[in-house]
Every structure is written in C-alpha cells, then in structure tokens.
Design a protein around this motif. Structure first.
Motif, mmCIF file in Angstrom:
data_model
loop_
_atom_site.group_PDB
_atom_site.id
_atom_site.type_symbol
_atom_site.label_atom_id
_atom_site.label_comp_id
_atom_site.label_asym_id
_atom_site.label_seq_id
_atom_site.Cartn_x
_atom_site.Cartn_y
_atom_site.Cartn_z
ATOM 1 N N ARG A 235 0.812 -1.209 0.000
ATOM 2 C CA ARG A 235 0.000 0.000 0.000
ATOM 3 C C ARG A 235 0.849 1.264 0.000
ATOM 4 O O ARG A 235 0.492 2.257 -0.642
ATOM 5 N N HIS A 236 1.972 1.278 0.721
ATOM 6 C CA HIS A 236 2.781 2.500 0.774
ATOM 7 C C HIS A 236 3.383 2.830 -0.591
ATOM 8 O O HIS A 236 3.535 4.007 -0.927
ATOM 9 N N ILE A 237 3.704 1.822 -1.391
ATOM 10 C CA ILE A 237 4.181 2.084 -2.754
ATOM 11 C C ILE A 237 3.029 2.612 -3.606
ATOM 12 O O ILE A 237 3.175 3.576 -4.362
ATOM 13 N N GLU A 238 1.872 1.979 -3.471
ATOM 14 C CA GLU A 238 0.677 2.403 -4.214
ATOM 15 C C GLU A 238 0.330 3.857 -3.921
ATOM 16 O O GLU A 238 -0.062 4.610 -4.809
ATOM 17 N N GLN A 239 0.505 4.271 -2.658
ATOM 18 C CA GLN A 239 0.132 5.622 -2.257
ATOM 19 C C GLN A 239 1.311 6.594 -2.256
ATOM 20 O O GLN A 239 1.152 7.754 -1.882
ATOM 21 N N GLY A 240 2.493 6.135 -2.675
ATOM 22 C CA GLY A 240 3.652 7.014 -2.744
ATOM 23 C C GLY A 240 4.118 7.493 -1.391
ATOM 24 O O GLY A 240 4.538 8.649 -1.244
ATOM 25 N N MET A 266 4.472 -2.477 8.598
ATOM 26 C CA MET A 266 3.102 -2.975 8.413
ATOM 27 C C MET A 266 2.634 -2.759 6.981
ATOM 28 O O MET A 266 2.838 -1.703 6.396
ATOM 29 N N ARG A 267 1.989 -3.804 6.444
ATOM 30 C CA ARG A 267 1.361 -3.730 5.122
ATOM 31 C C ARG A 267 -0.030 -4.341 5.240
ATOM 32 O O ARG A 267 -0.155 -5.525 5.606
ATOM 33 N N PRO A 268 -1.086 -3.591 4.960
ATOM 34 C CA PRO A 268 -2.443 -4.143 5.066
ATOM 35 C C PRO A 268 -2.755 -5.086 3.904
ATOM 36 O O PRO A 268 -2.401 -4.818 2.756
ATOM 37 N N MET A 269 -3.429 -6.196 4.231
ATOM 38 C CA MET A 269 -3.798 -7.201 3.230
ATOM 39 C C MET A 269 -5.061 -7.916 3.690
ATOM 40 O O MET A 269 -5.410 -7.888 4.869
ATOM 41 N N ARG A 317 -8.208 -0.844 4.083
ATOM 42 C CA ARG A 317 -9.520 -0.923 3.447
ATOM 43 C C ARG A 317 -10.377 -2.019 4.057
ATOM 44 O O ARG A 317 -9.854 -2.931 4.724
ATOM 45 N N PRO A 318 -11.687 -1.955 3.838
ATOM 46 C CA PRO A 318 -12.587 -2.990 4.382
ATOM 47 C C PRO A 318 -12.140 -4.383 3.952
ATOM 48 O O PRO A 318 -11.770 -4.611 2.797
ATOM 49 N N GLY A 319 -12.168 -5.306 4.899
ATOM 50 C CA GLY A 319 -11.764 -6.679 4.628
ATOM 51 C C GLY A 319 -10.285 -6.935 4.803
ATOM 52 O O GLY A 319 -9.833 -8.086 4.684
ATOM 53 N N GLU A 320 -9.506 -5.889 5.083
ATOM 54 C CA GLU A 320 -8.063 -6.053 5.254
ATOM 55 C C GLU A 320 -7.679 -6.093 6.723
ATOM 56 O O GLU A 320 -8.376 -5.533 7.584
ATOM 57 N N VAL A 321 -6.559 -6.737 7.002
ATOM 58 C CA VAL A 321 -5.978 -6.761 8.340
ATOM 59 C C VAL A 321 -4.537 -6.275 8.239
ATOM 60 O O VAL A 321 -3.900 -6.425 7.187
ATOM 61 N N PRO A 322 -3.998 -5.693 9.305
ATOM 62 C CA PRO A 322 -2.592 -5.287 9.267
ATOM 63 C C PRO A 322 -1.686 -6.516 9.389
ATOM 64 O O PRO A 322 -1.917 -7.398 10.207
ATOM 65 N N VAL A 323 -0.660 -6.554 8.544
ATOM 66 C CA VAL A 323 0.318 -7.641 8.572
ATOM 67 C C VAL A 323 1.664 -7.021 8.925
ATOM 68 O O VAL A 323 2.080 -6.032 8.314
ATOM 69 N N PHE A 324 2.353 -7.615 9.907
ATOM 70 C CA PHE A 324 3.552 -7.002 10.475
ATOM 71 C C PHE A 324 4.788 -7.870 10.225
ATOM 72 O O PHE A 324 4.763 -9.084 10.458
#
Length: 364
Positions: A235-240, A266-269, A317-324
């Motif tokens: 997500r951080h790459i997607e959002q710059g 953390m990357r949400p997935m 986003r809805p349906g996502e969980v934080p992955v560490f």
C-alpha cells in the motif's frame, strides 16, 4: 578473450575504438576532479566537421574499409557517434555525483540510487526504486561496540539479518556494493548520541571516524518486488508513501550494551493475501522473511495504526488486516534504550541499495 598491448603501461584502457577510450578517459578525469562540464568536448557536429575536413585535405582513409570517408574504424559516423552521445550525457552530469541519475523509478539499478544519493539529488525514501536490487538498513557503531552489535544481530536474526560488515574506518561494503561509500550513498541518515537523535544529514562525512564499523542489514523492501509481481503491491508504494513502522512490546534478546524493543513494518492485506505473502516472503529470510504477526495490533503493544513511530500511515480498506514484519529500524529503537556513545543509521525508509539481486537472497 585476451587484450594485449605491446607498449608498456601501468593502466590499460580497452575500448572498441581508441577515440571512445580517450573521450571516456577525459570524462572520468573530469568527474573525479569535480570540474565543470565542457559543452564543446562532445560536440558531434564539430567532430564530424573535423573528420570531413581531414578527409578533404587528405589523403585520409578509414582504417577498415580503406575508403576516403568520415567513417571511423568501419563504422559510419552515425554509428560511431552513439557512444559519444552517451559520453556527452555523463560529461554533463553533476560533478559531485559522478553521473546523471535517471528518472527515479523501479527501473533504476542499485548503483543509480547510490549515485543519485551521493550527488544530493535523491533525499526521499527508496521504496519502489531499483526493484529487483537488494536494499539494506545501515547501522554504524564504534569498534568498541562492534562485537556487541554483531552478537545482537546473531541473536535477533528476524529484525537484524546481516548482509555485510565493514572493516573499522572503511566505508566500502565490498561484499555487496564494491566501490560504494556508506557515508554518502544513502538518501538521508540519522545520528544518535547517547540515545538522543541529534542530526539527520544527507551524508556522514562530518561524523565519520577511523574506528567506525558499518553493518548492512537486510530490508523488507527487498521482497516487495516479489509481492508486486504477485499482484500484492504494498500500500505504501501504491500511495507514494514511506512504509509505516511501529515500536512493539516484543523485547529483543540483549547482547552486551544493546537491548530494546523490536520495530515492525506494516502492510495491510486481506487474510488470503497474507497467506500468499507469507509464502513469498519465506523465500527471503535475510530480508526479514515471514511476518511476525497479523491482526490485532494491540497484541504487539501498538495503540494507533494511524500514528506510526516511523514512516507514514497508510489506508486500511474494508476486509483487510494489518500484517507485520520485523524491521531493520529496530537498532534505532535499541539506540534510544541502550544509549551508546554513538550510532549512525539510515533515516527510516531511506535505504542503502546494493548490487545484489533479490534472487541471490532466496533461500539463504
């Protein structure tokens, strides 16, 4: 093959055409001396005019064809000029940097990123740059603490997987980036003295000492290329943005003077994506490997995902969980806890990019 020279020489420059070698040598000297560029040095029209003038005044023939023409060693002038045009680009690069960096993108090489940082042209995070090249965290400590920190890395391989260690006073990580300089080839640094963050410079020359030892530690940015190829673009790459990082309640195994908490990125997935990501990241144990946790951040002592300790918050986003994942910024949290005399590091997210390719770390 073998390159032979019948004239005794200390340094042999090998080039397809002698003119290219001479112009390349001139460019190298200009860059090493930091001199201003010479716009006329690679004036292609001037070069052609000189050749044509010599042919007219003749006799002057091409060494390969024997024809009276402005060809050079069997190449048409247009073919010959391709290399000169490339040398002209290098000649016009900033003298302090050694070469003109390309547009900052995933298509850069590790060397491109380092040269851009060294020239002062790149001062932003390196996520998404030079995809396919291994990125590394940087930790520099005085020799008196080097064994303690080496032991700390060995006892905590998840957050601190070692890639290279330099000799005292030597800024070149020879195993992973020959010719590089850890004092200048990172976009931004941090300076900790007795646990306090006192400076965030763009080079370390004014802080460097002859007793300093540099440790290069694997980075989760390395496996992000594999995630992106699997359509799991972080997500951080997607959002710059810079990747979000958090201090946790997981304490690292202490070693000598070093002790403190683990830091995680953390990357949400979605849960299904997290399973795929775990399988992919398991191939890269020297880039932190598999996640250490996913789901409830409170289990790690993280109170608010919108307020990371390092980096930038990202959308979940809805349906996502934080992955560490364990994070190479851990030594910076350890510096705050342990309060060593001096620790120099990269600024979070501003990595040292090596010459290693991602596949070289797979399975190690």
């Amino acid at each position: 093959g073998v390159s032979a020279c019948r004239v005794p020489t200390d340094f042999l420059i090998v080039s397809g055409i002698s003119n290219w070698g001479a112009y390349g040598f001139a460019t190298g000297v200009r860059l090493l001396r930091g001199a201003e560029s010479d716009p006329g040095l690679y004036d292609l029209q001037r070069e052609r005019d000189i050749l044509q003038g010599m042919v007219r005044r003749g006799p002057l023939v091409d060494g390969v064809s024997g024809a009276e023409t402005d060809a050079v060693d069997g190449l048409t002038f247009e073919q010959y000029a391709v290399a000169l045009a490339r040398l002209a680009e290098l000649n016009n690069a900033p003298a302090s940097g050694g070469r003109k960096p390309p547009e900052y993108s995933a298509l850069m090489t590790g060397a491109d990123v380092r040269y851009a940082a060294r020239a002062g042209n790149l001062t932003t995070p390196t996520a998404g740059l030079a995809m396919g090249f291994v990125q590394a965290n940087l930790v520099v400590v005085p020799r008196a603490f080097a064994f303690d920190f080496l032991l700390f890395c060995q006892r905590n391989p998840k957050p601190c997987p070692l890639l290279d260690v330099t000799e005292p006073g030597d800024p070149e990580p020879k195993s992973i980036a020959p010719g590089a300089d850890v004092r200048s080839d990172v976009p931004r640094y941090r300076v900790y003295r007795h646990g306090d963050l006192v400076d965030e410079p763009t080079d370390l020359h004014s802080h460097w000492r002859d007793d300093l030892v540099a440790f290069l530690i694997g980075c989760s940015f390395t496996f992000e290329n594999a995630l992106t190829e699997a359509r799991l673009t972080p997500r951080h790459i997607e959002q710059g943005r810079n990747v979000p990082m958090y201090r946790t309640n997981i304490m690292c195994r202490p070693a000598g003077v070093f002790h403190g908490p683990m830091v995680v990125s953390m990357r949400p997935m979605t849960p299904a994506q997290a399973i795929v990501a775990t399988r992919i990241c398991g191939r890269f144990p020297r880039a932190h490997g598999t996640p250490v946790h996913f789901g409830d951040p409170a289990a790690l002592g993280i109170r608010d995902l919108a307020r990371p300790d390092f980096g930038d918050a990202v959308e979940i986003r809805p349906g996502e969980v934080p992955v560490f994942w364990a994070c190479g910024v851990t030594p910076q949290a350890v510096a705050v806890e342990s309060r060593p005399e001096l620790m120099l590091t990269h600024a979070p997210g501003h990595m040292f990019v090596t010459d290693l390719r991602d596949h070289q770390l797979e399975g190690e």
